[in-house]
Design an enzyme around this catalytic site. Structure first.
Site, short mmCIF file in Angstrom:
data_model
loop_
_atom_site.label_atom_id
_atom_site.label_comp_id
_atom_site.label_asym_id
_atom_site.label_seq_id
_atom_site.Cartn_x
_atom_site.Cartn_y
_atom_site.Cartn_z
N GLU A 1 38.12 21.18 87.37
CA GLU A 1 37.03 20.53 86.63
C GLU A 1 36.56 19.31 87.39
O GLU A 1 37.35 18.59 87.99
CB GLU A 1 37.55 20.13 85.25
CG GLU A 1 36.50 19.56 84.33
CD GLU A 1 37.05 19.33 82.93
OE1 GLU A 1 37.63 20.29 82.35
OE2 GLU A 1 36.90 18.21 82.43
N ASP B 1 34.20 16.00 86.43
CA ASP B 1 33.59 15.29 85.30
C ASP B 1 32.73 14.13 85.79
O ASP B 1 33.07 13.43 86.74
CB ASP B 1 34.66 14.69 84.38
CG ASP B 1 35.52 15.74 83.72
OD1 ASP B 1 35.08 16.89 83.64
OD2 ASP B 1 36.62 15.39 83.27
N GLU C 1 30.69 11.23 83.46
CA GLU C 1 30.44 10.83 82.07
C GLU C 1 29.97 9.38 81.98
O GLU C 1 30.54 8.50 82.64
CB GLU C 1 31.72 10.96 81.24
CG GLU C 1 32.33 12.33 81.29
CD GLU C 1 33.72 12.39 80.68
OE1 GLU C 1 34.07 13.45 80.14
OE2 GLU C 1 34.46 11.37 80.72
N ASN D 1 44.25 13.12 86.37
CA ASN D 1 44.73 11.81 86.82
C ASN D 1 44.03 11.32 88.08
O ASN D 1 44.62 10.64 88.90
CB ASN D 1 46.25 11.82 87.03
CG ASN D 1 46.98 12.03 85.73
OD1 ASN D 1 46.53 11.57 84.68
ND2 ASN D 1 48.09 12.73 85.79
#
Length: 157
Positions: free
Chosen positions: A99, A101, A103, A126
């Site tokens: 994944e 991300d 945001e 992490n």
């Protein structure tokens, strides 16, 4: 992280695959939720996903991709946006998913805006980082990019 990822995005974006072939949103993606908030523009070359006071929307690619460059033009909600997270992410499926991300965390009026990033490989994250933006992302649209290659993931803003 050479596992193919399904592309899942939120808000405004433009996408093209690593082969430098532009994605066609009519042919290559499905709207997964928030149908009335998603608009395909410019003969399938652009996708506009919007957020209103009730909800946002999302899409999913019909194919898997090993690498990509994604450019998004985003203008954040002004004022008190605590509890609102404006995000896009790329994710493979399965228990040991990969994944990427990107945001924007909501904030209280007057606080700096925070961009939060994270990368998961084989289900392990992490790798979180937070950036305090040096500009007001609510004043105008700004281009944010993710460049994902076999060797690196680069966030550009």
């Amino acid at each position: 992280m050479d596992t193919p990822l399904h592309l899942l995005f939120l808000l405004f974006l433009l996408a093209s695959s690593a082969a430098l072939v532009s994605a066609n949103f009519y042919n290559d993606f499905d709207i997964t939720w928030g149908n009335d908030r998603a608009k395909i523009l410019d003969n399938g070359q652009q996708l506009q996903l919007t957020l209103d006071r009730f909800s946002g929307c999302g899409i999913q690619s019909k194919q898997e991709y090993l690498f990509a460059k994604i450019d998004m033009q985003i203008k954040l909600v002004p004022g008190n946006s605590a509890g609102t997270v404006t995000t896009f992410y790329l994710s493979s499926q399965g228990p040991k998913h990969d994944e990427i991300d990107f945001e924007f965390l909501g904030n209280l009026s007057g606080d700096p805006y925070i961009l939060h990033t994270n990368v998961f490989a084989q289900g392990l994250g992490n790798r979180e980082q937070q950036f305090y933006l040096w500009f007001d992302p609510t004043l105008d649209f700004h281009t944010y990019s993710v460049l994902w290659t076999s060797n690196q993931i680069m966030y550009v803003f």
